[in-house]
Design an enzyme around this catalytic site. Structure first.
Site, PDB file in Angstrom:
ATOM      1  N   LYS A  63      85.945  43.339  53.414  1.00 41.18           N
ATOM      2  CA  LYS A  63      85.258  42.071  53.727  1.00 41.18           C
ATOM      3  C   LYS A  63      84.506  42.157  55.055  1.00 41.18           C
ATOM      4  CE  LYS A  63      88.663  39.309  51.178  1.00 41.18           C
ATOM      5  NZ  LYS A  63      89.676  40.369  50.923  1.00 41.18           N
ATOM      6  N   GLY A 206      97.239  42.196  41.479  1.00 41.48           N
ATOM      7  CA  GLY A 206      98.145  42.738  42.475  1.00 41.48           C
ATOM      8  C   GLY A 206      99.589  42.434  42.149  1.00 41.48           C
ATOM      9  N   ARG A 207     100.068  41.299  42.650  1.00 44.88           N
ATOM     10  CA  ARG A 207     101.490  40.977  42.540  1.00 44.88           C
ATOM     11  C   ARG A 207     102.064  40.971  41.128  1.00 44.88           C
ATOM     12  NH1 ARG A 207     101.029  36.196  46.848  1.00 44.88           N
ATOM     13  NH2 ARG A 207      98.865  36.484  46.179  1.00 44.88           N
TER      14      ARG A 207
END
Length: 231
Positions: A63, A206-207
């Site tokens: 970012k 992800g998680r």
């Protein structure tokens, strides 16, 4: 279309050792990984190089946002690392500098529109007027104008964004949650199949994989859902 080329597993872990274990566990089921701040500042940048050299694709989620020269210099170094994707905030000057620095390299630059952990109230609290959807669409149009490779946005905006970007640019979507899973700190979420149908080209998970009791089994369920949506 092979879903394995469109699923990006977020290596949202604290150490390179944990990341190495996860990559080994997922084996050939996963070809594309995301590395963000958490792992990057724990030796993850060297690990990113190693992953790329081993034949995996790496999405470096940094970012970036700074003055033009600094952004350009960072992009030039990231190109040399062999990364596949890189994020920067979708501000016009930063995007232009990045595109010029990456020209001819094959690095896919992604403009970050509005984080999927934010909603209209969060934007208002930060001083932005208007709603998240309008800001996403504005930044998507700016990313296309500057020659970016794609954008990052919620799947909730993907259909409208696809109409702006056309068929060639990438729409990379975090905040993906299989049906019945916990949304966690994400606010604008969608299931894998719904995100594909909405126009997302790549899904970041992800998680739901990293924290699963059986990460490989969780991955295979998501891949099967994605593959069915592509056909």
């Amino acid at each position: 279309m092979d879903a394995r080329n469109r699923l990006i597993v977020g290596l949202d872990v604290a150490t390179v050792t944990e990341a190495e274990k996860l990559v080994s566990t997922l084996a050939e089921d996963v070809t594309f990984y995301k590395i963000g701040y958490q792992l990057a500042f724990a030796g993850g940048l060297e690990f990113a190089r190693d992953l790329a050299q081993s034949g995996k694709k790496v999405f470096l989620d940094m970012k970036l946002l700074d003055i033009d020269n600094t952004v350009a210099s960072a992009v030039e170094n990231i190109v040399r690392m062999g990364m596949t994707m890189l994020t920067l905030h979708a501000y016009p000057k930063a995007m232009q500098a990045a595109v010029e620095a990456a020209q001819g390299s094959g690095l896919c630059l992604l403009g970050v529109t509005v984080l999927t952990s934010m909603d209209d109230q969060d934007l208002n609290d930060a001083g932005y007027q208007g709603d998240a959807r309008s800001l996403v669409l504005k930044r998507a149009a700016q990313a296309k104008e500057k020659g970016m490779g794609g954008i990052v946005c919620s799947a909730q905006e993907a259909q409208a964004v696809r109409a702006i970007l056309g068929s060639d640019m990438a729409i990379v979507t975090p905040g993906i949650r299989p049906a019945g899973s916990d949304a966690g700190d994400q606010k604008r979420v969608m299931t894998p199949a719904d995100a594909i149908h909405a126009g997302s080209s790549h899904l970041v998970v992800g998680r739901p994989i990293v924290k699963a009791d059986d990460p490989r089994a969780a991955t295979q369920v998501i891949l099967a859902e994605m593959q069915a949506a592509f056909t």
